[in-house]
Design an enzyme around this catalytic site. Structure first.
Site, PDB file in Angstrom:
ATOM      1  N   PHE A 145       0.856  -1.197   0.000  1.00 14.20           N
ATOM      2  CA  PHE A 145       0.000   0.000   0.000  1.00 14.20           C
ATOM      3  C   PHE A 145       0.885   1.238   0.000  1.00 14.20           C
ATOM      4  O   PHE A 145       1.741   1.395   0.873  1.00 14.20           O
ATOM      5  CB  PHE A 145      -0.939   0.036   1.215  1.00 14.20           C
ATOM      6  CG  PHE A 145      -1.856   1.216   1.175  1.00 14.20           C
ATOM      7  CD1 PHE A 145      -2.978   1.219   0.362  1.00 14.20           C
ATOM      8  CD2 PHE A 145      -1.574   2.365   1.909  1.00 14.20           C
ATOM      9  CE1 PHE A 145      -3.812   2.326   0.288  1.00 14.20           C
ATOM     10  CE2 PHE A 145      -2.407   3.481   1.840  1.00 14.20           C
ATOM     11  CZ  PHE A 145      -3.526   3.459   1.034  1.00 14.20           C
ATOM     12  N   ASP A 230       9.221   2.843   1.726  1.00 12.44           N
ATOM     13  CA  ASP A 230       8.038   3.564   2.205  1.00 12.44           C
ATOM     14  C   ASP A 230       7.954   3.370   3.721  1.00 12.44           C
ATOM     15  O   ASP A 230       7.565   2.312   4.203  1.00 12.44           O
ATOM     16  CB  ASP A 230       6.795   3.008   1.496  1.00 12.44           C
ATOM     17  CG  ASP A 230       5.507   3.679   1.956  1.00 12.44           C
ATOM     18  OD1 ASP A 230       5.522   4.353   3.005  1.00 12.44           O
ATOM     19  OD2 ASP A 230       4.481   3.514   1.266  1.00 12.44           O
ATOM     20  N   LYS A 259       2.810   9.451   8.538  1.00 11.13           N
ATOM     21  CA  LYS A 259       1.869   9.216   9.647  1.00 11.13           C
ATOM     22  C   LYS A 259       2.327   9.780  11.004  1.00 11.13           C
ATOM     23  O   LYS A 259       1.686  10.664  11.535  1.00 11.13           O
ATOM     24  CB  LYS A 259       1.551   7.727   9.744  1.00 11.13           C
ATOM     25  CG  LYS A 259       0.686   7.273   8.558  1.00 11.13           C
ATOM     26  CD  LYS A 259       0.090   5.920   8.754  1.00 11.13           C
ATOM     27  CE  LYS A 259      -1.060   5.653   7.806  1.00 11.13           C
ATOM     28  NZ  LYS A 259      -0.704   5.070   6.513  1.00 11.13           N
TER      29      LYS A 259
HETATM   30  C1  PLP Z   1      -0.964   5.291   5.153  1.00  7.69           C
HETATM   31  C2  PLP Z   1       0.074   4.898   4.193  1.00  7.69           C
HETATM   32  C3  PLP Z   1       0.295   5.619   3.005  1.00  7.69           C
HETATM   33  C4  PLP Z   1      -0.595   6.768   2.589  1.00  7.69           C
HETATM   34  O1  PLP Z   1      -0.525   7.844   3.470  1.00  7.69           O
HETATM   35  P1  PLP Z   1      -1.639   9.011   3.391  1.00  7.69           P
HETATM   36  O2  PLP Z   1      -1.148  10.028   4.372  1.00  7.69           O
HETATM   37  O3  PLP Z   1      -2.941   8.386   3.762  1.00  7.69           O
HETATM   38  O4  PLP Z   1      -1.634   9.507   2.003  1.00  7.69           O
HETATM   39  C5  PLP Z   1       1.337   5.234   2.194  1.00  7.69           C
HETATM   40  N1  PLP Z   1       2.127   4.193   2.504  1.00  7.69           N
HETATM   41  C6  PLP Z   1       1.944   3.476   3.632  1.00  7.69           C
HETATM   42  C7  PLP Z   1       2.864   2.354   3.940  1.00  7.69           C
HETATM   43  C8  PLP Z   1       0.906   3.798   4.506  1.00  7.69           C
HETATM   44  O5  PLP Z   1       0.700   3.068   5.607  1.00  7.69           O
END
Ligand code: PLP
Length: 405
Positions: A145, A230, A259
């Site tokens: 994701f 990421d 986050k």
């Molecule tokens: C939550 C998340 C995203 C997206 O972040 P947003 O602030 O919602 O755009 C991208 N990568 C990972 C691994 C995430 O957990």
């Protein structure tokens, strides 16, 4: 509700709460109005132990004093100026990131998706404009994701995130995680970068195997592909290190954060190695709100707290305690297939869908979430106490042990 809101609702014939919102979330019937430390309260005065933390956002708990004071001070001084001017907080926040990682330069934005979008753009631009090799492909993984903008939902491995949004941007290839042959076939002279999470969080809390990652990094280096990690969910101390890549002894060319970066104030960032600096000259990328004085006041106070109070180590210890308690109190049950994770990013894989368990836990005063249909995900803040962990485990044991035996 203010008089203006009441009047507007009546005029539009809206009745249910949230009728004026697009229904992009299946919301629980709880309205949260106050938070402090590990606890939140709803508008009926009920109190909940929060093991969701806004999905790994409030890593310092709700309303952490030091971040709040930094924000209040900044609110009195200056809210917003354009990135056409120097922003001291932004420069200092960037320095805190580079001083505490292997990165050399940072770009601030407002979310995880934007940080990943910036990473994809930087990788392509470095390959195409600096090296001039025309590489554009981004290799990502099944079940990953990476966000919900068009490029990042395309980078995302989960099909459900992409349904109905065609045509998608070109140049993305997906491979199964931990499949070396697929990796070998996917990384070619067209590959700009390989991008991955080190714990697939939304995808079911799957940590990446270190031996596989080391092979992946070696292959990237040999074949001229950049490595993007990421760290949007795994960063900011969550997994027991400031960034999850420290567990693996790997230095990404680019990594992304969001986050937990502002303790709840919305902010994202991408950090890159020195050689990538020149790929993003003036005018190549930008964001009106990226790294405002307020956002980066939150970032500074958050990182200072995490580093000075050694919170990654605390997360590692509390995570070990939580996992050991879960293993001794619930994992002997056939309903529980696995307890896994890194630090305070923990998944409990169950034999059946966990949605009913999440709602029963809410009724008992505990907030948890899922990661895919059968995995319960626990994301307490990094300052969670052993007593709070014990309370959560007691509730979960009660709910899980009454199921299959
Ligand atoms: C939550 C998340 C995203 C997206 O972040 P947003 O602030 O919602 O755009 C991208 N990568 C990972 C691994 C995430 O957990």
């Amino acid at each position: 509700m203010s008089e203006a809101v009441k009047k507007a609702s009546a005029q539009n014939g809206l009745t249910a709460a949230g009728d004026a919102l697009l229904p992009t979330y299946a919301r629980y019937p709880i309205s949260l109005v106050k938070g402090e430390g590990s606890w939140v309260w709803d508008d009926q005065g009920n109190k909940y132990l929060d093991f969701v933390s806004g999905i790994a956002v409030t890593n310092l708990g709700h309303a952490p004093k030091r971040v709040k004071e930094a924000l209040v001070k900044q609110l009195d001084e200056l809210w917003h100026v354009s990135n056409l001017f120097h922003i001291p907080n932004q420069e200092e926040a960037a320095r805190l990131i580079t001083a505490n990682s292997g990165a050399d330069a940072v770009f601030f934005c407002n979310s995880g998706a934007e940080a990943n979008e910036a990473a994809i753009k930087l990788a392509r631009r470095y390959q195409q404009s600096v090296l001039g090799n025309g590489r554009y492909e981004i290799v990502t993984f099944a079940q990953s994701f990476h966000g919900r903008t068009l490029a990042t939902l395309t980078a995302t491995g989960q099909q459900k995130v992409k349904d109905g949004f065609a045509p998608l941007p070109e140049g993305f290839t997906y491979i199964p995680l931990h499949d070396l042959a697929a990796l070998d076939a996917a990384v070619t002279d067209k590959t700009a970068a390989v991008m991955l999470e080190l714990v697939q969080a939304e995808g079911g809390v799957f940590p990446v195997d270190p031996a596989y990652l080391h092979r992946l990094v070696k292959l990237c280096r040999e074949r001229g592909a950049l490595l993007i990690i990421d760290e949007v969910q795994t960063g900011m101390g969550r997994t027991g290190k400031l960034f999850a890549h420290e567990h693996y002894g790997v230095e990404p060319d680019i990594f992304t954060m969001a986050k937990g970066l502002g303790s709840g104030f919305p902010v994202g960032a991408m950090a890159a190695k020195e050689q990538l600096r020149s790929a993003f000259g003036p005018g190549s990328h930008g964001s009106t709100f990226g790294g405002t004085p307020i956002a980066t006041a939150a970032v500074k106070a958050t990182i200072e707290t995490i580093v000075e109070e050694n919170l990654p180590e605390r997360a590692a210890n509390q995570g070990e305690y939580l996992k050991s308690q879960l293993r001794s109190k619930v994992a002997h049950n056939d309903f529980v297939k696995d307890v896994r994770g890194l630090g305070l990013l923990i998944g409990i894989e169950c034999a059946e869908p966990v949605a009913p368990i999440i709602e029963e836990a809410q009724q008992k005063g505990l907030l948890v979430l899922s990661a895919g249909p059968n995995v319960l995900r626990l994301l307490p803040n990094l300052l969670v106490s052993k007593e709070e962990i014990d309370q959560a485990v007691t509730i979960l044991a009660e709910l899980l042990n009454k199921r299959l035996k």
